[in-house]
Design an enzyme around this catalytic site. Structure first.
Site, PDB file in Angstrom:
ATOM      1  N   ARG A 144     -23.592  24.042 -24.506  1.00 30.54           N
ATOM      2  CA  ARG A 144     -22.640  23.376 -25.401  1.00 30.54           C
ATOM      3  C   ARG A 144     -22.559  23.970 -26.806  1.00 30.54           C
ATOM      4  NH1 ARG A 144     -23.866  19.501 -21.662  1.00 30.54           N
ATOM      5  NH2 ARG A 144     -25.812  18.907 -22.654  1.00 30.54           N
ATOM      6  N   THR A 188     -29.083  22.497 -21.852  1.00 30.42           N
ATOM      7  CA  THR A 188     -27.644  22.780 -21.912  1.00 30.42           C
ATOM      8  C   THR A 188     -27.072  22.369 -23.267  1.00 30.42           C
ATOM      9  OG1 THR A 188     -27.169  20.621 -20.940  1.00 30.42           O
ATOM     10  CG2 THR A 188     -27.268  22.504 -19.430  1.00 30.42           C
ATOM     11  N   GLU A 206     -33.614  13.983 -13.681  1.00 28.98           N
ATOM     12  CA  GLU A 206     -33.435  13.839 -12.235  1.00 28.98           C
ATOM     13  C   GLU A 206     -34.541  14.572 -11.478  1.00 28.98           C
ATOM     14  OE1 GLU A 206     -30.766  13.876 -14.278  1.00 28.98           O
ATOM     15  OE2 GLU A 206     -30.128  11.894 -13.628  1.00 28.98           O
ATOM     16  N   ASP A 327     -28.005   5.773 -13.721  1.00 27.68           N
ATOM     17  CA  ASP A 327     -27.787   7.042 -14.433  1.00 27.68           C
ATOM     18  C   ASP A 327     -26.912   6.845 -15.675  1.00 27.68           C
ATOM     19  OD1 ASP A 327     -28.055   9.732 -14.997  1.00 27.68           O
ATOM     20  OD2 ASP A 327     -26.446  10.363 -13.662  1.00 27.68           O
ATOM     21  N   CYS A 633     -27.555  20.582  -0.815  1.00 28.67           N
ATOM     22  CA  CYS A 633     -26.400  21.418  -1.146  1.00 28.67           C
ATOM     23  C   CYS A 633     -25.339  20.679  -1.951  1.00 28.67           C
ATOM     24  CB  CYS A 633     -25.755  21.953   0.137  1.00 28.67           C
ATOM     25  SG  CYS A 633     -26.927  22.425   1.429  1.00 28.67           S
TER      26      CYS A 633
HETATM   27 CA    CA Z   1     -28.770  11.527 -16.133  1.00 33.62          CA
END
Ligand code: CA
Length: 707
Positions: A144, A188, A206, A327, A633
Site C-alpha cells: 500500500r 502489505t 489467519e 473477521d 487452493c
Molecule cells: Ca482478517
C-alpha cells in the site's frame, strides 16, 4: 571504472534513458524526499506535496489544491502514464509525491521513483521477496505504499522486512526483519512516521501469529518499542500492564494459537497529543470457541488502540467487536478530525469498520461519541449507548451454534482497507462500502499445516452452492456503493451505486471534488457536495488503489494506479468474477487539465478457452478433490475453482489437461517464483490428482452453464 564530474552525469543520463537505475537521480539538483516534522506540520501551506500515506498524519486525504475544480474537471486529460514492471495482480498503493518525484509501490513490494511531471523512471528497487512467501500473504501480494523522512523512504515487504532506502539513489541504507521468519507474518501496509520513528505492523492473523506494532529509529533502524496487541503466555510474564489486563479477557491456552489482532493497515498520528492510533485485526483462529473456549472480549483484537508515540505505552482502546468471530478487523483507515458534536468542537478519530458500523470516538480518551451502520448488517442490531458494546444477534455466533450462519457483512467487510477521505469543506467522509453476506461454519483446526488458513472455519461448507437460484441471489445481493457519509449526523449525505463492487479508495479536494477508481476500469470525479458525476476516463484495468493529487510548478495533477485484486477479488470466485475489467495492466495514470498523452490500445484480454479434458474422477475422487481444493487452493484461485481475480482460472488452465505439468506445478514448485508454492509437504500425488479431477469436473459444469 572511476568516473567523475560530467562523465558521471553522462553515464547516469544514459542509464536513465535506458530505464535503468541512474544511481543518483533526483530532479533539478534538489535533494530527494526531505520530509521532517516541521514540513509535515506545514503541509497545508505546501499543498503540492503528498508527503505521507494519508497526505497528512491525520490521514484525511484531503488536498487543499483548487486549480482543478468542479467547474473545469470536465477538461481533465491524461498527462502521462507509466507501465509498472510488476505482476498484474492487485495494486493497492498510495503514491507519495515530494518535490516533483513520485514514489510508487507494486505487488511483491517493489518501489519505483518517477518524475512526477513526465513519468520518466528515475530508479526502481526490488527487495526480491522469495516467491514462496506469497502463501503467507492472505489477500494478495500487494503493497500500500512507502513512508518518507529526511531523505529516506521506508518500505515494508511481503516477507516482513522494513527497508530504509536512499530516496536519491534507490539504494538500501538499512534493513530489519520486523518479524520472526519462522512464523507466517507478512507486510502489505504502508509504514508511517511519528516524528522520526518509523511505525510498522504486519498481517498473518489467519496464520497463527501474535499481532504487534513496532517503532524503529528512522536513521539507524534500531527498534525503539513494540506494542503487542494480544497477551502472550502468562508463564513468560507480561510485557506491560495492558497485556496483564488483556489476559483477563481470554480463556484457555490462546497463546499456543498466536491470538491474532494484527496491525495490517491503518496508523494515524496526532503530534499534539503525541498519540499513535491503530486498528487491530481478527482473533486467531476466527472461532472463539477454539481460541478462548469460555468466551471473553479477547482484548485487544478488533479494536482501535491509542499508544504514546514516544514510548509505545498503552493509553486507551475501544473494542469495536468484542470476542470477534467474523473477521471484522478494525484495520480500516482511521481519520483524525475536529467535528462539531453537541455544540462543542471535539477532536475525534473516525472509522468505517469492516463490521458495518461507522465509529466516531474522542481521540484523547477513546470515549465513544456515536456509531451507526452504513451498510446492511445482521450480526448486531445496534450499539448499546450506555456500554458502547454491540447488541448481538445470538444466531450469528456460528462457533457456538455449530450451524451455518450467513452473516452480513462477510469477511470482505462492509468497508475494508480502501482509503477514505474527509473534506473539512463539506464535512463529509467518502469511502467505498460493500453490501455482501457470506456463510460461516466452524471446522476443526489443522495446526500442523504450513499452507492453510487455520481459523476454525469450514471453507468447503461455506463454498457458494451451485444452485442457480442461490447463485443469482448471491450475485444480486453483492453491491458496492460510494458513500458520502456525514459523521456528525451519522447518515448518508449521498451515495452512488456501483456497476461492480470492490472499488478503489478516494481523495477529496478543496476544488470540491472526490476522485475514485472503479473495478470496471474507470477513473471518476464527483461533485463532493452532491455526488454528481462530473468526469470520467476509461482506464482499461480495474482499480483498487487510492488516488492522490499534487502539483509541480503550479500545475495540478491527479494520479491513480491501476490493477484490480485483493481479498474479495482472489477469494470470492464467481461472485467476484461476475463484473470486472477484462485486463489488469499495472500502470500509473496521471491527469492534468492540459494533458496530451494517450493510452496504447488495451491488450487482448487473452482469456484462455474453456476446453477441459474428459471428466475422469468418480464421486469419491471428486469429493476428495473438492475437500482439498477448499481451502488449499480457493483463497487464491477462487471459491469453487472459479478465479475472481487475475490469478489463473484453473478451469481454463492448460495444466488440467496435462497430469505431468499439473504435478510439477502443485508438487514440485515449478512456479514458486510467482507465488505458487510447492504443496508436496501436505498434498500427496493422489491428492493432487483428485484436485485436478475436481477442477476438470467444475470446468464441465461451467461449460454446461454456458459461461
Ligand atoms: Ca482478517
Amino acid at each position: 571504472m572511476r568516473t567523475t564530474g560530467p562523465g558521471l552525469l553522462i553515464v547516469a543520463t544514459l542509464l536513465a534513458a535506458c530505464g535503468k537505475p541512474a544511481g543518483f537521480a533526483t530532479l533539478a539538483g534538489k535533494p530527494a524526499a526531505l520530509v521532517d516534522a516541521a514540513r509535515l506540520a506545514a503541509a497545508d501551506a505546501d499543498p503540492g506535496q503528498w508527503m505521507s500515506h494519508g497526505r497528512t498524519s491525520d490521514e484525511q486525504r484531503f488536498s487543499p489544491l483548487t486549480t482543478i475544480d468542479a467547474g473545469n474537471v470536465k477538461d481533465l486529460k491524461l498527462a502521462w502514464h507509466y507501465d509498472l514492471d510488476a505482476i498484474a495482480r492487485g495494486q493497492s498503493t498510495t503514491p507519495l509525491v515530494i518535490d516533483g518525484v513520485m514514489y510508487v509501490t507494486t505487488t511483491w513490494s517493489k518501489l519505483f521513483a518517477l518524475d512526477a511531471t513526465t513519468g520518466k523512471l528515475l530508479w526502481s528497487y526490488d527487495p526480491e521477496v522469495p516467491g514462496d512467501w506469497g502463501v503467507n500473504a492472505c489477500c494478495d501480494v500487494t503493497n500500500r505504499g512507502v513512508a518518507a523522512w529526511q531523505g529516506k523512504l521506508y518500505l515494508g515487504t511481503i516477507d516482513g522486512r522494513l527497508i530504509a532506502i536512499d530516496a536519491a539513489t534507490g539504494k538500501p541504507v538499512w534493513e530489519k526483519f520486523t518479524i520472526d521468519p519462522a512464523q507466517r507474518y507478512s507486510i502489505t501496509g504502508a509504514p508511517r512516521i511519528a516524528n522520526g520513528r518509523v511505525l510498522i505492523g504486519n498481517g498473518g492473523a489467519e496464520f497463527g501469529v501474535r499481532g504487534y506494532l513496532s517503532a524503529y529509529d528512522a536513521d539507524t533502524g534500531e527498534m525503539l518499542w513494540r506494542f503487542y496487541t494480544v497477551p502472550g503466555n502468562p508463564a513468560d510474564g507480561f510485557e506491560n500492564d495492558a497485556m496483564a489486563r488483556a489476559a483477563k479477557t481470554w480463556t484457555g491456552q490462546w497463546w499456543k494459537l498466536g491470538g491474532g489482532g494484527t496491525v495490517w493497515e491503518t496508523i494515524a498520528y496526532d503530534p499534539a497529543l503525541d498519540l499513535v492510533y491503530f486498528g487491530t485485526g481478527n482473533g486467531m483462529p476466527w472461532s472463539q470457541k477454539l481460541r478462548s473456549p469460555k468466551g471473553g472480549d479477547n482484548l485487544y483484537i478488533a479494536s482501535i488502540v491509542a499508544v504514546k508515540a514516544s514510548t509505545g505505552e498503552y493509553v486507551w482502546h475501544y473494542q469495536c467487536t468484542p470476542g470477534e468471530v467474523w473477521d471484522y478487523d478494525a484495520t480500516a483507515q482511521l481519520i483524525l478530525a475536529d467535528l462539531p458534536v453537541d455544540g462543542q468542537t471535539r477532536h475525534v478519530v473516525m472509522q468505517a469498520n469492516k463490521n458495518g458500523f461507522f465509529y466516531v470516538l474522542d481521540r484523547a480518551t477513546g470515549e465513544l461519541l456515536s456509531a451507526k451502520t452504513f451498510t446492511t448488517i445482521n450480526w448486531a442490531t445496534g450499539i448499546n449507548p450506555r456500554t458502547g458494546r454491540p447488541i448481538e444477534n445470538p444466531a450469528a455466533r456460528y462457533d457456538l451454534s455449530g450451524e451455518l450462519f450467513t452473516a452480513q457483512p462477510g469477511p470482505a467487510g462492509g468497508h475494508s482497507w480502501h482509503a477514505m477521505s474527509y473534506s473539512p469543506k463539506t464535512g463529509l467522509v467518502y469511502f467505498p462500502a460493500l453490501d455482501m453476506g457470506q456463510g460461516y461454519k466452524s471446522a476443526p483446526l489443522d495446526l500442523v499445516s504450513q499452507f492453510k488458513f487455520n481459523i476454525g472455519y469450514d471453507f468447503l461448507a461455506t463454498s457458494l452452492p451451485q444452485d442457480p437460484k442461490i447463485k443469482a441471489a448471491a450475485k444480486a445481493g453483492t453491491v458496492g456503493r460510494l458513500l458520502a457519509w456525514d459523521p456528525v449526523a451519522q447518515k448518508v449525505a449521498w451515495s452512488v451505486e456501483e456497476t461492480a463492487p470492490w472499488t478503489g479508495g478516494t481523495v477529496a479536494t478543496a476544488g470540491n471534488l472526490v476522485f475514485q477508481g472503479k473495478a470496471m476500469g474507470q477513473f471518476v470525479a464527483y461533485d463532493a457536495t452532491n455526488g454528481k458525476q462530473l468526469w470520467s476516463a476509461p482506464t482499461q484495468a480495474g482499480i483498487t488503489a487510492s488516488p492522490i493529487t499534487y502539483s509541480v510548478d503550479g500545475k495540478q495533477y491527479v494520479a491513480v494506479v491501476t490493477g484490480w485484486g485483493g481479498a474479495f477479488a482472489i477469494a470470492a470466485g464467481e461472485i467476484a468474477k461476475v463484473k470486472r475489467a477484462p485486463t489488469n495492466t499495472p500502470r500509473v495514470l496521471v491527469y492534468s487539465l492540459d494533458g496530451r498523452d494517450k493510452l496504447p490500445p488495451a491488450p487482448d484480454p487473452a482469456v484462455l478457452p474453456l476446453q477441459p479434458p474428459k471428466d475422469f474422477g468418480d464421486a469419491n475422487m471428486l469429493a476428495r478433490g473438492m475437500a482439498l481444493y477448499h481451502p488449499y487452493c480457493s483463497n487464491c484461485h477462487g471459491d469453487a475453482a472459479i478465479s475472481g481475480s487475475f490469478i489463473p482460472d484453473l478451469t481454463r488452465s492448460p495444466a488440467i489437461a496435462d497430469e505431468a505439468l499439473w504435478k510439477r506445478i502443485v508438487l514440485e514448485g515449478e512456479r514458486s517464483a510467482r507465488g505458487m508454492v510447492n504443496f508436496s509437504a501436505e498434498i500427496t500425488p493422489e491428492g493432487a490428482e483428485a484436485i485436478r479431477a475436481y477442477v476438470v469436473h467444475r470446468a464441465h459444469q461451467v461449460l454446461a452453464e454456458g459461461q
